[in-house]
Motif scaffolding. Structure first.
Motif, PDB file in Angstrom:
ATOM      1  N   VAL A  34     120.515  59.649  77.596  1.00  0.00           N
ATOM      2  CA  VAL A  34     121.278  58.851  76.639  1.00  0.00           C
ATOM      3  C   VAL A  34     120.589  58.984  75.295  1.00  0.00           C
ATOM      4  N   CYS A  35     121.368  59.340  74.270  1.00  0.00           N
ATOM      5  CA  CYS A  35     120.778  59.568  72.955  1.00  0.00           C
ATOM      6  C   CYS A  35     121.790  59.279  71.860  1.00  0.00           C
ATOM      7  N   TYR A  36     121.320  59.305  70.625  1.00  0.00           N
ATOM      8  CA  TYR A  36     122.205  59.207  69.465  1.00  0.00           C
ATOM      9  C   TYR A  36     122.791  60.592  69.183  1.00  0.00           C
ATOM     10  N   GLY A  41     121.556  67.883  69.480  1.00  0.00           N
ATOM     11  CA  GLY A  41     121.228  69.295  69.320  1.00  0.00           C
ATOM     12  C   GLY A  41     119.799  69.611  69.735  1.00  0.00           C
ATOM     13  N   PHE A  42     118.858  68.796  69.277  1.00  0.00           N
ATOM     14  CA  PHE A  42     117.449  68.986  69.629  1.00  0.00           C
ATOM     15  C   PHE A  42     117.243  68.881  71.138  1.00  0.00           C
ATOM     16  N   LEU A  43     117.842  67.849  71.743  1.00  0.00           N
ATOM     17  CA  LEU A  43     117.653  67.644  73.176  1.00  0.00           C
ATOM     18  C   LEU A  43     118.266  68.769  73.998  1.00  0.00           C
ATOM     19  N   ARG A  44     119.433  69.229  73.610  1.00  0.00           N
ATOM     20  CA  ARG A  44     120.054  70.354  74.333  1.00  0.00           C
ATOM     21  C   ARG A  44     119.195  71.611  74.235  1.00  0.00           C
ATOM     22  N   GLU A  45     118.625  71.822  73.073  1.00  0.00           N
ATOM     23  CA  GLU A  45     117.762  72.995  72.903  1.00  0.00           C
ATOM     24  C   GLU A  45     116.493  72.851  73.742  1.00  0.00           C
ATOM     25  N   TYR A  46     115.943  71.648  73.797  1.00  0.00           N
ATOM     26  CA  TYR A  46     114.687  71.420  74.511  1.00  0.00           C
ATOM     27  C   TYR A  46     114.881  71.354  76.030  1.00  0.00           C
ATOM     28  N   LEU A  47     115.921  70.656  76.482  1.00  0.00           N
ATOM     29  CA  LEU A  47     116.117  70.442  77.921  1.00  0.00           C
ATOM     30  C   LEU A  47     117.103  71.415  78.556  1.00  0.00           C
ATOM     31  N   GLY A  48     117.942  72.010  77.740  1.00  0.00           N
ATOM     32  CA  GLY A  48     118.914  72.953  78.270  1.00  0.00           C
ATOM     33  C   GLY A  48     119.991  72.278  79.090  1.00  0.00           C
ATOM     34  N   ASP A  49     120.477  73.011  80.083  1.00  0.00           N
ATOM     35  CA  ASP A  49     121.572  72.491  80.895  1.00  0.00           C
ATOM     36  C   ASP A  49     121.101  71.867  82.203  1.00  0.00           C
ATOM     37  N   ARG A  50     119.826  71.536  82.281  1.00  0.00           N
ATOM     38  CA  ARG A  50     119.291  70.884  83.483  1.00  0.00           C
ATOM     39  C   ARG A  50     119.824  69.461  83.639  1.00  0.00           C
TER      40      ARG A  50
END
Length: 69
Positions: A34-36, A41-50
């Motif tokens: 859960v994020c703003y 974008g940052f979280l998708r880049e860091y965590l990917g599709d996991r």
């Protein structure tokens, strides 16, 4: 029964995010963040599709906090 583990990144705590990524990398469960919207974008880049992602508008939280007073 299937569980979804939910991680809140609303506080932008990077140390917790690093530990969460380590847990997700070795885990076989379902995970959501859960994020703003501006963090997505940052979280998708860091965590990917996991993990799955849910966003919440800051204005919504602010309105709820004002009503709680």
């Amino acid at each position: 029964m299937s569980y979804v583990y939910v991680f809140s990144h609303l506080d932008s705590d990077l140390a917790r995010l690093i530990r969460f990524k380590e847990a997700v990398t070795g885990g076989d469960g379902r995970y959501e963040v859960v994020c703003y919207p501006h963090q997505l974008g940052f979280l998708r880049e860091y965590l990917g599709d996991r993990v799955g992602y849910k966003t919440i508008e800051m204005e919504l939280l602010e309105a709820e906090m004002v009503q709680a007073d």
